[in-house]
Motif scaffolding. Structure first.
Motif, PDB file in Angstrom:
ATOM      1  N   MET A 198       0.855  -1.177   0.000  1.00  0.00           N
ATOM      2  CA  MET A 198       0.000   0.000   0.000  1.00  0.00           C
ATOM      3  C   MET A 198       0.897   1.234   0.000  1.00  0.00           C
ATOM      4  SD  MET A 198      -2.909   1.381   2.643  1.00  0.00           S
ATOM      5  CE  MET A 198      -3.930  -0.027   2.553  1.00  0.00           C
ATOM      6  N   ARG A 199       0.525   2.202  -0.856  1.00  0.00           N
ATOM      7  CA  ARG A 199       1.293   3.435  -0.927  1.00  0.00           C
ATOM      8  C   ARG A 199       0.319   4.604  -0.855  1.00  0.00           C
ATOM      9  NH1 ARG A 199       4.650   3.842  -6.112  1.00  0.00           N
ATOM     10  NH2 ARG A 199       2.595   4.252  -6.950  1.00  0.00           N
ATOM     11  N   ASP A 200       0.545   5.505   0.086  1.00  0.00           N
ATOM     12  CA  ASP A 200      -0.292   6.695   0.268  1.00  0.00           C
ATOM     13  C   ASP A 200      -1.765   6.336   0.471  1.00  0.00           C
ATOM     14  OD1 ASP A 200       1.927   8.376  -0.024  1.00  0.00           O
ATOM     15  OD2 ASP A 200       1.727   8.362  -2.211  1.00  0.00           O
ATOM     16  N   GLY A 201      -2.047   5.245   1.153  1.00  0.00           N
ATOM     17  CA  GLY A 201      -3.416   4.844   1.436  1.00  0.00           C
ATOM     18  C   GLY A 201      -4.148   4.251   0.246  1.00  0.00           C
ATOM     19  N   VAL A 202      -3.423   3.916  -0.817  1.00  0.00           N
ATOM     20  CA  VAL A 202      -4.036   3.381  -2.029  1.00  0.00           C
ATOM     21  C   VAL A 202      -3.531   1.967  -2.257  1.00  0.00           C
ATOM     22  CG1 VAL A 202      -4.264   3.680  -4.522  1.00  0.00           C
ATOM     23  CG2 VAL A 202      -4.155   5.678  -3.038  1.00  0.00           C
ATOM     24  N   SER A 203      -4.458   1.058  -2.560  1.00  0.00           N
ATOM     25  CA  SER A 203      -4.066  -0.311  -2.878  1.00  0.00           C
ATOM     26  C   SER A 203      -4.958  -0.830  -4.001  1.00  0.00           C
ATOM     27  CB  SER A 203      -4.202  -1.210  -1.645  1.00  0.00           C
ATOM     28  OG  SER A 203      -5.563  -1.415  -1.338  1.00  0.00           O
TER      29      SER A 203
END
Length: 74
Positions: free
Chosen positions: A1-6
């Motif tokens: 997950m990166r910056d709350g995005v998956s």
């Protein structure tokens, strides 16, 4: 997950769109596909709200909008 995005977010959206296709519409024309995607994007964006708040949000979005039959089939 990166910056709350998956990838789970987009998988959830496509799952909801497919359920709508099979369960409600049974057919989505290519001509109006953008309308279907917009509808389900709106549903996806308010999915955590309770049903009454979702309905209020939908009703607010309809204010001042009109889709006439002749415009729909044009």
């Amino acid at each position: 997950m990166r910056d709350g995005v998956s990838t789970n977010g987009i998988e959830s959206f496509w799952s909801m769109l497919k359920r709508g296709y099979h369960g409600t519409y049974h057919h989505m024309s290519a001509k109006h596909l953008d309308r279907y995607v917009t509808e389900f994007a709106g549903r996806h964006n308010v999915r955590e709200a309770d049903t009454v708040d979702q309905m209020a949000h939908m009703a607010q979005g309809m204010v001042g909008k009109r889709l006439r039959y002749r415009d729909l089939i044009a």
